[in-house]
Write a protein that holds these residues in place. Sequence first.
Motif, PDB file in Angstrom:
ATOM      1  N   PHE A  93     -17.870  12.678 -28.996  1.00 33.10           N
ATOM      2  CA  PHE A  93     -18.633  11.894 -29.979  1.00 33.10           C
ATOM      3  C   PHE A  93     -19.836  12.648 -30.511  1.00 33.10           C
ATOM      4  O   PHE A  93     -20.275  12.455 -31.629  1.00 33.10           O
ATOM      5  CB  PHE A  93     -19.102  10.587 -29.322  1.00 33.10           C
ATOM      6  CG  PHE A  93     -20.223  10.771 -28.342  1.00 33.10           C
ATOM      7  CD1 PHE A  93     -21.538  10.622 -28.748  1.00 33.10           C
ATOM      8  CD2 PHE A  93     -19.964  11.145 -27.022  1.00 33.10           C
ATOM      9  CE1 PHE A  93     -22.579  10.806 -27.848  1.00 33.10           C
ATOM     10  CE2 PHE A  93     -21.007  11.327 -26.130  1.00 33.10           C
ATOM     11  CZ  PHE A  93     -22.316  11.158 -26.547  1.00 33.10           C
ATOM     12  N   ILE A  94     -20.341  13.574 -29.667  1.00 30.71           N
ATOM     13  CA  ILE A  94     -21.575  14.272 -30.023  1.00 30.71           C
ATOM     14  C   ILE A  94     -21.375  15.199 -31.225  1.00 30.71           C
ATOM     15  O   ILE A  94     -22.312  15.667 -31.851  1.00 30.71           O
ATOM     16  CB  ILE A  94     -22.113  15.020 -28.783  1.00 30.71           C
ATOM     17  CG1 ILE A  94     -23.618  15.234 -28.889  1.00 30.71           C
ATOM     18  CG2 ILE A  94     -21.374  16.310 -28.521  1.00 30.71           C
ATOM     19  CD1 ILE A  94     -24.288  15.423 -27.554  1.00 30.71           C
ATOM     20  N   ASP A 150     -21.979  14.088 -36.253  1.00 28.65           N
ATOM     21  CA  ASP A 150     -22.818  14.539 -37.369  1.00 28.65           C
ATOM     22  C   ASP A 150     -22.496  15.966 -37.774  1.00 28.65           C
ATOM     23  O   ASP A 150     -22.520  16.315 -38.959  1.00 28.65           O
ATOM     24  CB  ASP A 150     -24.301  14.458 -36.982  1.00 28.65           C
ATOM     25  CG  ASP A 150     -24.783  13.026 -36.937  1.00 28.65           C
ATOM     26  OD1 ASP A 150     -23.967  12.135 -37.217  1.00 28.65           O
ATOM     27  OD2 ASP A 150     -25.966  12.809 -36.617  1.00 28.65           O
ATOM     28  N   ALA A 185     -17.975   8.884 -33.722  1.00 26.06           N
ATOM     29  CA  ALA A 185     -18.796   7.672 -33.726  1.00 26.06           C
ATOM     30  C   ALA A 185     -18.933   7.142 -35.151  1.00 26.06           C
ATOM     31  O   ALA A 185     -19.525   7.805 -35.999  1.00 26.06           O
ATOM     32  CB  ALA A 185     -20.173   7.967 -33.131  1.00 26.06           C
ATOM     33  N   LEU A 186     -18.375   5.957 -35.407  1.00 29.34           N
ATOM     34  CA  LEU A 186     -18.468   5.372 -36.745  1.00 29.34           C
ATOM     35  C   LEU A 186     -19.883   4.878 -36.981  1.00 29.34           C
ATOM     36  O   LEU A 186     -20.506   4.323 -36.087  1.00 29.34           O
ATOM     37  CB  LEU A 186     -17.495   4.197 -36.871  1.00 29.34           C
ATOM     38  CG  LEU A 186     -16.019   4.542 -36.794  1.00 29.34           C
ATOM     39  CD1 LEU A 186     -15.192   3.268 -36.757  1.00 29.34           C
ATOM     40  CD2 LEU A 186     -15.614   5.409 -37.968  1.00 29.34           C
ATOM     41  N   LYS A 234     -10.246   7.660 -32.292  1.00 33.17           N
ATOM     42  CA  LYS A 234     -10.985   6.780 -31.374  1.00 33.17           C
ATOM     43  C   LYS A 234     -10.028   6.126 -30.396  1.00 33.17           C
ATOM     44  O   LYS A 234      -8.875   5.878 -30.712  1.00 33.17           O
ATOM     45  CB  LYS A 234     -11.737   5.713 -32.166  1.00 33.17           C
ATOM     46  CG  LYS A 234     -12.821   6.310 -33.048  1.00 33.17           C
ATOM     47  CD  LYS A 234     -13.572   5.246 -33.814  1.00 33.17           C
ATOM     48  CE  LYS A 234     -14.478   4.418 -32.946  1.00 33.17           C
ATOM     49  NZ  LYS A 234     -15.629   5.170 -32.432  1.00 33.17           N
ATOM     50  N   ALA A 241     -23.484   3.894 -25.076  1.00 28.61           N
ATOM     51  CA  ALA A 241     -22.555   2.856 -25.532  1.00 28.61           C
ATOM     52  C   ALA A 241     -21.095   3.226 -25.241  1.00 28.61           C
ATOM     53  O   ALA A 241     -20.304   2.381 -24.832  1.00 28.61           O
ATOM     54  CB  ALA A 241     -22.756   2.604 -27.020  1.00 28.61           C
ATOM     55  N   PRO A 291     -26.724   3.064 -31.580  1.00 32.91           N
ATOM     56  CA  PRO A 291     -25.457   2.893 -30.853  1.00 32.91           C
ATOM     57  C   PRO A 291     -24.501   4.072 -31.011  1.00 32.91           C
ATOM     58  O   PRO A 291     -24.445   4.678 -32.086  1.00 32.91           O
ATOM     59  CB  PRO A 291     -24.865   1.633 -31.489  1.00 32.91           C
ATOM     60  CG  PRO A 291     -26.036   0.897 -32.050  1.00 32.91           C
ATOM     61  CD  PRO A 291     -27.031   1.938 -32.450  1.00 32.91           C
ATOM     62  N   GLU A 292     -23.779   4.368 -29.963  1.00 32.50           N
ATOM     63  CA  GLU A 292     -22.768   5.430 -29.935  1.00 32.50           C
ATOM     64  C   GLU A 292     -23.336   6.820 -30.188  1.00 32.50           C
ATOM     65  O   GLU A 292     -22.628   7.718 -30.593  1.00 32.50           O
ATOM     66  CB  GLU A 292     -21.640   5.148 -30.949  1.00 32.50           C
ATOM     67  CG  GLU A 292     -20.787   3.959 -30.526  1.00 32.50           C
ATOM     68  CD  GLU A 292     -19.365   4.033 -31.055  1.00 32.50           C
ATOM     69  OE1 GLU A 292     -18.739   5.098 -30.910  1.00 32.50           O
ATOM     70  OE2 GLU A 292     -18.891   3.039 -31.603  1.00 32.50           O
ATOM     71  N   THR A 293     -24.643   7.019 -29.986  1.00 30.36           N
ATOM     72  CA  THR A 293     -25.210   8.361 -30.125  1.00 30.36           C
ATOM     73  C   THR A 293     -26.152   8.620 -28.958  1.00 30.36           C
ATOM     74  O   THR A 293     -26.423   7.723 -28.164  1.00 30.36           O
ATOM     75  CB  THR A 293     -26.045   8.519 -31.418  1.00 30.36           C
ATOM     76  OG1 THR A 293     -27.240   7.751 -31.259  1.00 30.36           O
ATOM     77  CG2 THR A 293     -25.292   8.051 -32.631  1.00 30.36           C
ATOM     78  N   VAL A 294     -26.644   9.855 -28.861  1.00 33.91           N
ATOM     79  CA  VAL A 294     -27.680  10.151 -27.874  1.00 33.91           C
ATOM     80  C   VAL A 294     -28.920  10.660 -28.592  1.00 33.91           C
ATOM     81  O   VAL A 294     -29.606  11.533 -28.122  1.00 33.91           O
ATOM     82  CB  VAL A 294     -27.227  11.201 -26.849  1.00 33.91           C
ATOM     83  CG1 VAL A 294     -26.323  10.575 -25.831  1.00 33.91           C
ATOM     84  CG2 VAL A 294     -26.548  12.377 -27.531  1.00 33.91           C
ATOM     85  N   HIS A 295     -29.171  10.131 -29.787  1.00 33.90           N
ATOM     86  CA  HIS A 295     -30.374  10.567 -30.481  1.00 33.90           C
ATOM     87  C   HIS A 295     -31.179   9.378 -30.988  1.00 33.90           C
ATOM     88  O   HIS A 295     -30.711   8.244 -31.005  1.00 33.90           O
ATOM     89  CB  HIS A 295     -30.030  11.542 -31.612  1.00 33.90           C
ATOM     90  CG  HIS A 295     -29.085  11.000 -32.639  1.00 33.90           C
ATOM     91  ND1 HIS A 295     -29.434  10.032 -33.541  1.00 33.90           N
ATOM     92  CD2 HIS A 295     -27.797  11.312 -32.907  1.00 33.90           C
ATOM     93  CE1 HIS A 295     -28.416   9.764 -34.325  1.00 33.90           C
ATOM     94  NE2 HIS A 295     -27.397  10.514 -33.962  1.00 33.90           N
ATOM     95  N   LYS A 314     -31.910  18.635 -37.523  1.00 36.89           N
ATOM     96  CA  LYS A 314     -31.124  17.421 -37.295  1.00 36.89           C
ATOM     97  C   LYS A 314     -31.773  16.160 -37.849  1.00 36.89           C
ATOM     98  O   LYS A 314     -31.116  15.153 -38.046  1.00 36.89           O
ATOM     99  CB  LYS A 314     -30.900  17.239 -35.790  1.00 36.89           C
ATOM    100  CG  LYS A 314     -29.934  18.232 -35.187  1.00 36.89           C
ATOM    101  CD  LYS A 314     -28.493  17.832 -35.463  1.00 36.89           C
ATOM    102  CE  LYS A 314     -27.562  18.776 -34.715  1.00 36.89           C
ATOM    103  NZ  LYS A 314     -26.172  18.372 -34.789  1.00 36.89           N
ATOM    104  N   TYR A 370     -33.543  14.211 -36.217  1.00 41.93           N
ATOM    105  CA  TYR A 370     -33.766  13.258 -35.133  1.00 41.93           C
ATOM    106  C   TYR A 370     -33.928  14.044 -33.841  1.00 41.93           C
ATOM    107  O   TYR A 370     -33.622  15.246 -33.792  1.00 41.93           O
ATOM    108  CB  TYR A 370     -32.622  12.257 -35.002  1.00 41.93           C
ATOM    109  CG  TYR A 370     -31.223  12.830 -35.011  1.00 41.93           C
ATOM    110  CD1 TYR A 370     -30.786  13.661 -33.996  1.00 41.93           C
ATOM    111  CD2 TYR A 370     -30.332  12.516 -36.033  1.00 41.93           C
ATOM    112  CE1 TYR A 370     -29.500  14.170 -33.996  1.00 41.93           C
ATOM    113  CE2 TYR A 370     -29.042  13.031 -36.047  1.00 41.93           C
ATOM    114  CZ  TYR A 370     -28.623  13.848 -35.021  1.00 41.93           C
ATOM    115  OH  TYR A 370     -27.363  14.363 -35.012  1.00 41.93           O
ATOM    116  N   GLU A 411     -32.642  14.694 -30.137  1.00 38.72           N
ATOM    117  CA  GLU A 411     -31.382  14.491 -29.432  1.00 38.72           C
ATOM    118  C   GLU A 411     -31.534  14.932 -27.996  1.00 38.72           C
ATOM    119  O   GLU A 411     -32.048  16.026 -27.732  1.00 38.72           O
ATOM    120  CB  GLU A 411     -30.298  15.313 -30.129  1.00 38.72           C
ATOM    121  CG  GLU A 411     -28.913  15.167 -29.522  1.00 38.72           C
ATOM    122  CD  GLU A 411     -27.897  15.984 -30.311  1.00 38.72           C
ATOM    123  OE1 GLU A 411     -27.212  15.396 -31.156  1.00 38.72           O
ATOM    124  OE2 GLU A 411     -27.820  17.200 -30.092  1.00 38.72           O
TER     125      GLU A 411
END
Lengths: 343, 356
Positions: free
Chosen positions: A104-105, A108, A128-129, A143, A175, B165-169, B265, B267, B269
């Motif tokens: 997921f990382i 971006d 990740a949506l 996914k 999450a 959500p669903e991120t680490v940043h 970025k 953000y 992270e």
Amino acid sequence: MKRAARWMGWVMFGALALLPLGCAKKQDSKPVASTGPRVGLVFDVGGRGDQSFNDSAWRGLQKAQAQLGADIANVVEPGEGSDRESALRGLAAKDLDLIFGVGFIFTDDIDRVAGDFPGKHFACIDYALKDGAAVPPNVLALKFKEEEGSFLVGALAAWLSKTHRLGFVGGMDIALIHKFAAGFQAGAKYADPNVNVIVKYAGVTGDAFKNPTKGKELALGMYSEGADIIFHASGATGQGVFEAAKDQKKLAIGVDSDQWRPEYDGVVLTSMIKNVDESVFQAVKAVKAGAWKGGVQELGLKENGVGYVYDAHNHRLIPAEIHDRLEALKARIISGEIKVPKE
Amino acid sequence: MSLRRLPQALAVPLLALGFSLLVGAVFVLAIGRDPVAVYAELLRGTLGSPYGVGQVLFKATPLIFTGLACALAFRAGLVNIGAEGQLYVGAFATAWAGFTFRGAPALVLAPACILAGALAGAAWGAVPGILKARFGSHEVINTIMLNFVAIALTGYMVSNVFVVPETVHTPEIAAAARLPRFEAFMPFFGGSPVNVSFLLALAAAAGYALLMNRTRLGYELRVVGHSAGAGEYAGIRTGPAVITAMALSGALAGMVGSNFVLGYKHYFEGGFSAGIGFMGLAVALLAQGSAVGVVLAALFFGMLSHGALVINTMVPKELVEILQATVIASVIVSSNVVQDYARRRARERTAAGVTP
């Protein structure tokens, strides 16, 4: 000083003497020209050898090499945060047909690189949506409905538990991992309303996925609190959970790949598998057939994206009658009769 | 630097490079690859294209900050192993300022974000400084311990307080806080995130040189670094000097966020650094405390860092790490060897009565 210089001289001499040897070797091991698609892949922090998620992706590539003749020479294991985009970009600049980011990382990073290379195909495992943002047209977002597979192993654990107490060891407290916990808890409660599930996470950084010591510590704590089966979703950290289970003669449930190994025979009850390898293989196959399509693919029990292991290794741990009930439960999730919560 | 010292200055990198390339070649040969091809790919990927050059500058930027941070501490007689923690706290503060004060104009917000990072880093660095000055507890242990605290604390913030959500940043910073990439006015850098914070790093290096060599404070820090006893005798209070040095060191490390957060970025992270702070020690050691040296060493390590990624498709990751560590160790060893040699030559000359 003089001695140091002489020593350095010897090392240089040795290196020079070996030089022709290496050059000769290289010609011996020239790769066979491949006929299939050329595929690149960038691994997640856990890297190759995690016996879990990344290894599963790698198996998918190997299968593609064996069955589709894919060229899989271009794989990268990045180090720090900014390396991911840079590695993807390096691969995108090469003559490759499809480039994977594992994890997921990468979301971006893939978005950015895909925008700069609109003619190249990309695929991201666990993409990740984001609210209101579309997946770029040249990106395949893969996914998995981890909660569905986790629901099944949760029910199985609850049916088999003698103490009515189960444990969950998550890797990083995010999450994505909460989905495993949510499914596991829901499945356990569905099978046994009186069950008690202890939920703990190994940490808050990426290292939480490669910390077996911490995994063992958490698992030992749960077993001493009366849990008799622990499900882990924590990458390499889970190796510590298995060790604890073996020490305490209790059971543990693996994740992502089938984590049964001879030394953990009778310890690994089953594994909640995530067929990353299959999804990787299918994506390469689509490229070869000229049928590749971008967009979101959600893979659950129905699509065989997730599942659980039931084979010769764990037959004796799971009574046939329990297995039948589990299969019936699976059918009810596939039919949509049971909705599994994501959190 | 006088002209007489030029051969010596050139000897260090050349000797080190030659030596480390050979040691690396042995490892590459051991797994049956052609070292010449691997090195050629490393060169091509780093200096062979504008993108590669951009990546080298991008990778060098945070190393200049942490290199300066460690160099400043070294010159004040302190070993700051805590640059890693200071940069985490600093980068987080930079991001926090960026996503909290939305609506502020760019001319205010971007500098404010950098300042927030520097202040947070300074505060994090000052703690072991105070502990040393007040209780005499060693800064090496305390800075190491504070690294764990900083990484865990920022990680907690990302996963529990400022959650996306669903991120680490963290959430994204306001557009006004972003530092432009070089490619915005030099399109040939296409795709590389090298940005204006590289210039900021150069400015920091200049500021560091001025501070250390031209100001009273810099002089005091150097005296304390040389001999705390002599400093006390000359009327310099060691305690405040130690705290100041650690705070300044932390402030420099805290500015790393300008590169990753404001310039790349947008953000913060979790886990973004992976050892930039520790690499700062190597940069500072190689640079022997000089500002120009820090910039050059950072560029060299930046090249290694990006080069490691480039050759990763040819050799396994473990080998890349061995290569990197070997090169760094050889560079530092040979810089000692050359200095040793130069000192001996100078002594011999003096003994022989030759006036320089």
